[in-house]
Design a protein around this motif. Structure first.
Motif, short mmCIF file in Angstrom:
data_model
loop_
_atom_site.label_atom_id
_atom_site.label_comp_id
_atom_site.label_asym_id
_atom_site.label_seq_id
_atom_site.Cartn_x
_atom_site.Cartn_y
_atom_site.Cartn_z
N UNK A 39 0.81 -1.23 0.00
CA UNK A 39 0.00 0.00 0.00
C UNK A 39 0.84 1.27 0.00
N UNK A 40 1.93 1.25 -0.74
CA UNK A 40 2.72 2.49 -0.86
C UNK A 40 2.23 3.26 -2.09
N UNK A 41 2.37 4.57 -2.07
CA UNK A 41 1.92 5.36 -3.22
C UNK A 41 2.71 5.01 -4.49
N UNK A 50 17.69 1.88 -5.60
CA UNK A 50 18.75 2.54 -4.82
C UNK A 50 18.28 3.89 -4.27
N UNK A 51 17.38 4.57 -4.97
CA UNK A 51 16.82 5.83 -4.48
C UNK A 51 15.94 5.59 -3.26
N UNK A 52 15.15 4.54 -3.31
CA UNK A 52 14.29 4.19 -2.18
C UNK A 52 15.15 3.83 -0.97
N UNK A 53 16.19 3.04 -1.18
CA UNK A 53 17.08 2.63 -0.08
C UNK A 53 17.73 3.85 0.57
N UNK A 54 18.24 4.76 -0.24
CA UNK A 54 18.88 5.97 0.30
C UNK A 54 17.89 6.83 1.08
N UNK A 55 16.66 6.91 0.58
CA UNK A 55 15.64 7.71 1.25
C UNK A 55 15.24 7.10 2.60
N UNK A 57 17.18 5.25 4.52
CA UNK A 57 18.31 5.49 5.42
C UNK A 57 18.40 6.96 5.83
N UNK A 58 18.06 7.88 4.93
CA UNK A 58 18.12 9.31 5.23
C UNK A 58 17.06 9.71 6.26
N UNK A 59 15.87 9.16 6.14
CA UNK A 59 14.76 9.54 7.01
C UNK A 59 14.74 8.78 8.34
N UNK A 60 15.44 7.67 8.43
CA UNK A 60 15.43 6.84 9.64
C UNK A 60 16.87 6.52 10.00
N UNK A 61 17.40 7.20 11.03
CA UNK A 61 18.82 7.06 11.37
C UNK A 61 19.19 5.64 11.80
N UNK A 62 18.24 4.85 12.24
CA UNK A 62 18.51 3.49 12.69
C UNK A 62 18.54 2.48 11.55
N UNK A 95 7.08 1.07 12.41
CA UNK A 95 6.98 1.67 11.09
C UNK A 95 8.20 2.52 10.79
N UNK A 96 8.19 3.22 9.67
CA UNK A 96 9.30 4.10 9.30
C UNK A 96 8.80 5.15 8.32
N UNK A 97 9.68 6.06 7.95
CA UNK A 97 9.32 7.17 7.05
C UNK A 97 10.17 7.07 5.80
N UNK A 98 9.55 7.37 4.65
CA UNK A 98 10.29 7.51 3.39
C UNK A 98 9.51 8.48 2.50
N UNK A 99 10.22 9.37 1.84
CA UNK A 99 9.61 10.37 0.96
C UNK A 99 8.51 11.14 1.69
N UNK A 100 8.74 11.50 2.95
CA UNK A 100 7.81 12.26 3.78
C UNK A 100 6.47 11.54 3.99
N UNK A 101 6.49 10.23 3.87
CA UNK A 101 5.28 9.43 4.06
C UNK A 101 5.56 8.41 5.16
N UNK A 102 4.67 8.30 6.11
CA UNK A 102 4.81 7.30 7.17
C UNK A 102 4.32 5.95 6.69
N UNK A 103 5.17 4.95 6.86
CA UNK A 103 4.78 3.57 6.56
C UNK A 103 4.45 2.93 7.90
#
Length: 131
Positions: A39-41, A50-55, A57-62, A95-103
């Motif tokens: 259910x991701x946009x 690789x863009x998704x992976x970097x995003x 890691x960027x949004x979630x320091x853990x 959960x986690x965040x990517x592209x300013x969207x909460x998963x």
């Protein structure tokens, strides 16, 4: 599990490879570190892995992502392989965040591993081996 995660961490794999050893990660260990996200946009799912992976890691320091796999042409499902089981556990719990969207946790599911005994003579399953 944490000892296995340390041994197969990408930095340690490189060290082992330098000594002429090729580490092979058992499938059950990989499945413990793998999460399917649903259910991701569409705009997120259409990005390069690789863009998704970097995003992530960027949004979630853990979070440290080893691999992102897309499921054919589906843009609403991705498979994330984290470098450690604890990271997958944290994602599934909080959960986690990517592209300013909460998963959210309900959008995720851990990959299941089933060890199936197969006879390579008659190809029967869960009955006997070729021996």
């Amino acid at each position: 599990q944490t000892d296995v995660d340390k041994l197969i961490h990408p930095a340690n794999r490189e060290t082992l490879t330098n000594y002429g050893m090729t580490p092979i990660v058992p499938p059950n260990v990989t499945s413990n570190r793998t999460v399917f996200v649903r259910q991701i946009p569409e705009f997120v799912g259409s990005e390069a892995p690789n863009t998704i992976a970097k995003e992530i890691e960027r949004c979630n320091e853990w979070a440290k992502v080893e691999q992102i796999l897309k499921i054919k042409d589906y843009t609403h499902i991705i498979k994330i392989v984290f470098t450690e089981t604890a990271m997958a556990d944290k994602a599934l719990e909080n959960g986690f965040v990517m592209f300013c969207i909460g998963v959210l946790p309900y959008q995720m599911e851990r990959e299941q591993f089933y060890n199936i005994l197969t006879c390579f003579k008659c190809y029967r399953l869960n009955d006997h081996s070729a021996k």
